[in-house]
Design a protein around this motif. Sequence first.
Motif, PDB file in Angstrom:
ATOM      1  N   ASP A  63       0.828  -1.205   0.000  1.00 55.46           N
ATOM      2  CA  ASP A  63       0.000   0.000   0.000  1.00 55.46           C
ATOM      3  C   ASP A  63       0.865   1.258   0.000  1.00 55.46           C
ATOM      4  O   ASP A  63       0.514   2.259  -0.626  1.00 55.46           O
ATOM      5  CB  ASP A  63      -0.962  -0.014   1.190  1.00 55.46           C
ATOM      6  N   THR A  66       1.924   1.736  -3.539  1.00 57.32           N
ATOM      7  CA  THR A  66       0.797   2.268  -4.314  1.00 57.32           C
ATOM      8  C   THR A  66       0.649   3.759  -4.061  1.00 57.32           C
ATOM      9  O   THR A  66       0.485   4.550  -5.006  1.00 57.32           O
ATOM     10  CB  THR A  66      -0.501   1.525  -3.945  1.00 57.32           C
ATOM     11  N   ARG A 120      -3.537  -3.601  -6.936  1.00 54.64           N
ATOM     12  CA  ARG A 120      -3.499  -2.128  -6.825  1.00 54.64           C
ATOM     13  C   ARG A 120      -2.107  -1.579  -7.147  1.00 54.64           C
ATOM     14  O   ARG A 120      -1.973  -0.594  -7.875  1.00 54.64           O
ATOM     15  CB  ARG A 120      -3.914  -1.689  -5.425  1.00 54.64           C
ATOM     16  N   VAL A 121      -1.071  -2.232  -6.612  1.00 55.70           N
ATOM     17  CA  VAL A 121       0.286  -1.729  -6.855  1.00 55.70           C
ATOM     18  C   VAL A 121       0.673  -1.931  -8.316  1.00 55.70           C
ATOM     19  O   VAL A 121       1.328  -1.077  -8.916  1.00 55.70           O
ATOM     20  CB  VAL A 121       1.318  -2.335  -5.876  1.00 55.70           C
ATOM     21  N   ALA A 124      -1.038   0.811 -10.282  1.00 50.75           N
ATOM     22  CA  ALA A 124      -0.373   2.095 -10.047  1.00 50.75           C
ATOM     23  C   ALA A 124       0.942   2.164 -10.827  1.00 50.75           C
ATOM     24  O   ALA A 124       1.252   3.189 -11.450  1.00 50.75           O
ATOM     25  CB  ALA A 124      -0.128   2.293  -8.555  1.00 50.75           C
TER      26      ALA A 124
END
Length: 180
Positions: A63, A66, A120-121, A124
């Motif tokens: 996170d 990200t 998510r990463v 991104a």
Amino acid sequence: MRADARKNYTHVLSVAREVLTEQGATASLRDIARKADVGLATLYRHFPSRDALVETLLRTELDVLTDRATELEKEPPSAESLIDWFKDSVRYFQRYRGVTDLMAAAYADPQSALFTSCSRVRAAGNSLLARAQAVGVASNELDEADLFALIAAAGWMSDQPSFNDRADHLIDFIARAMLR
């Protein structure tokens, strides 16, 4: 969560980060509990297995990566933004020996506790790559899967003592190869 339980949780996670950095992703829960000065029962209350602890720690760190990509997207697209994020990502893989296999498995398994954070990463990072490609500073031959394979491969080098003295050179070489 009660304040004392929250404090224990945060402390155990902090100590786990240290132990995993020293011993790798296969570190013993007993070692973590001992170093955190808590009983195994306390550790198991927060993290029912070593995998749960490792996943929590890795998810937190993913996170951060990200968020770093999101911050870099506020700047004009550039080779530097992509390369800075690439190197941050490699350092993440280097920090914990043995994490490369966990991450590769997590991305391929939608049931994994790390799947969402991995997705998510990757999204991104792909966004940074696409922005760099759009302004002509990154190779158009590179795609999202390639970017993450390169990150994993560069991070994997830290698990290999025979490559340690060449790792920085090779990471810089890979980074330059991603550019136009």
